[in-house]
Enzyme design. Structure first.
Site, PDB file in Angstrom:
ATOM      1  N   ALA A  69       0.761  -1.162  -0.122  1.00 44.76           N
ATOM      2  CA  ALA A  69      -0.075   0.000   0.095  1.00 44.76           C
ATOM      3  C   ALA A  69       0.929   1.075   0.025  1.00 44.76           C
ATOM      4  CB  ALA A  69      -1.123  -0.027   1.169  1.00 44.76           C
ATOM      5  N   GLY A 113       0.020  -4.831   0.804  1.00 48.85           N
ATOM      6  CA  GLY A 113      -1.234  -4.883   0.044  1.00 48.85           C
ATOM      7  C   GLY A 113      -1.041  -5.591  -1.106  1.00 48.85           C
ATOM      8  N   GLU A 116      -1.868  -9.143  -0.495  1.00 48.89           N
ATOM      9  CA  GLU A 116      -3.325  -9.198  -0.218  1.00 48.89           C
ATOM     10  C   GLU A 116      -4.170  -9.104  -1.557  1.00 48.89           C
ATOM     11  OE1 GLU A 116      -3.531  -7.356   4.081  1.00 48.89           O
ATOM     12  OE2 GLU A 116      -2.888  -6.097   2.749  1.00 48.89           O
ATOM     13  N   GLU A 136       4.249  -5.621   7.229  1.00 54.54           N
ATOM     14  CA  GLU A 136       3.475  -4.566   8.089  1.00 54.54           C
ATOM     15  C   GLU A 136       4.359  -4.435   9.424  1.00 54.54           C
ATOM     16  OE1 GLU A 136       0.527  -5.579   4.881  1.00 54.54           O
ATOM     17  OE2 GLU A 136       1.918  -6.603   6.117  1.00 54.54           O
TER      18      GLU A 136
END
Length: 262
Positions: A69, A113, A116, A136
């Site tokens: 992200a 992300g 994911e 993360e």
């Protein structure tokens, strides 16, 4: 529709073709910000609504599928901004609305992300250069788009715990052994392989493909008895389709079926 953070095109021949979506923020290694995810969602829904598209492929660059992200977009957020602004929930789940098969063709980094997003797809094909992980923890936070939920289901608790708690990346071969990816291919042929798989899917019955996807997702998210019941109902319902009658007739007549996706 024009996009700034993704590229879209249609590939293939025949009655059903493949919708190709390429993540395109090269300077940021395809970091996933709100605009990219909104555009990705719009492109997915457009291909979903197009009867001429049978399968969708999502890919990135040689360096990165998506390196995570966009940290710059969320580094200064407070709790209420993150909570009420829906930084994750407002656009990341659009892919779950897509009933057609979605293939992730992953080269380079698929981190945070990016990993994911790949796990939200139905099939992950990995280049031998791919690197997967949920780093993360190194930022003082945790995954926010399903990483703690989908990764254990894909690779098991022990492997997921190690990756999540240490932030370690794993290569393509390890990811295949762990069950995260379907197949590893040479980086130079990744997109060709993904499009070839999509072409195989495009030749098959659309209603059956959608129902297989729904049944597998039911197994992924619920108990065995619920999943088996869903599968049975889906199986029975397909006897109301033209494709079922054509498929079985073709088998008995020893010919290739001509599915009409209805």
């Amino acid at each position: 529709m024009s996009y700034e953070c993704i590229l879209t095109e249609v590939r293939g021949e025949g009655a059903r073709k493949t919708g190709l979506i390429t993540l395109n923020r090269p300077k940021q290694l395809n970091a996933l910000n709100g605009q990219l995810m909104d555009e990705l969602g719009a492109a997915l829904l457009a291909f979903e609504a197009d009867e001429g598209i049978g399968c969708i492929v999502i890919t990135g660059s040689e360096k990165a599928f998506a390196a995570g992200a966009d940290i710059a977009a969320m580094a200064t957020l407070g709790y209420m901004e993150a909570y009420t602004g829906g930084f994750i929930t407002r656009n990341w789940e659009t892919i779950r609305q897509v009933r057609k098969p979605v293939i992730a063709a992953v080269a380079g980094f698929a981190l945070g992300g990016g990993n994911e997003l790949a796990m939200m797809c139905d099939i992950i094909l990995a280049a031998d250069t791919a690197k997967f992980g949920q780093p993360e923890i190194k930022l003082g936070t945790i995954p926010g788009a399903g990483g703690t939920q989908r990764l254990p289901r894909a690779v098991g608790k022990a492997k997921a715990m190690e990756l999540l708690l240490t932030g370690r990346m794993m290569g393509a071969e390890e990811a295949e052994r762990a069950g995260l990816v379907a197949r590893v291919v040479p980086a130079a042929s990744l997109l060709d392989e993904a499009l070839a798989v999509a072409a195989q899917i495009n030749e098959l019955s659309g209603p059956s493909l959608m129902m297989i996807k729904e049944c597998v997702n039911e197994a992924y998210e619920s108990g065995l008895s619920t999943g088996v019941r869903t599968e049975r109902h889906m199986f029975q319902s397909l006897f109301g389709t033209e494709d079922q009658r054509e498929g079985m007739a073709a088998f008995l007549e020893k010919r290739k079926p001509a599915f009409r996706h209805r």
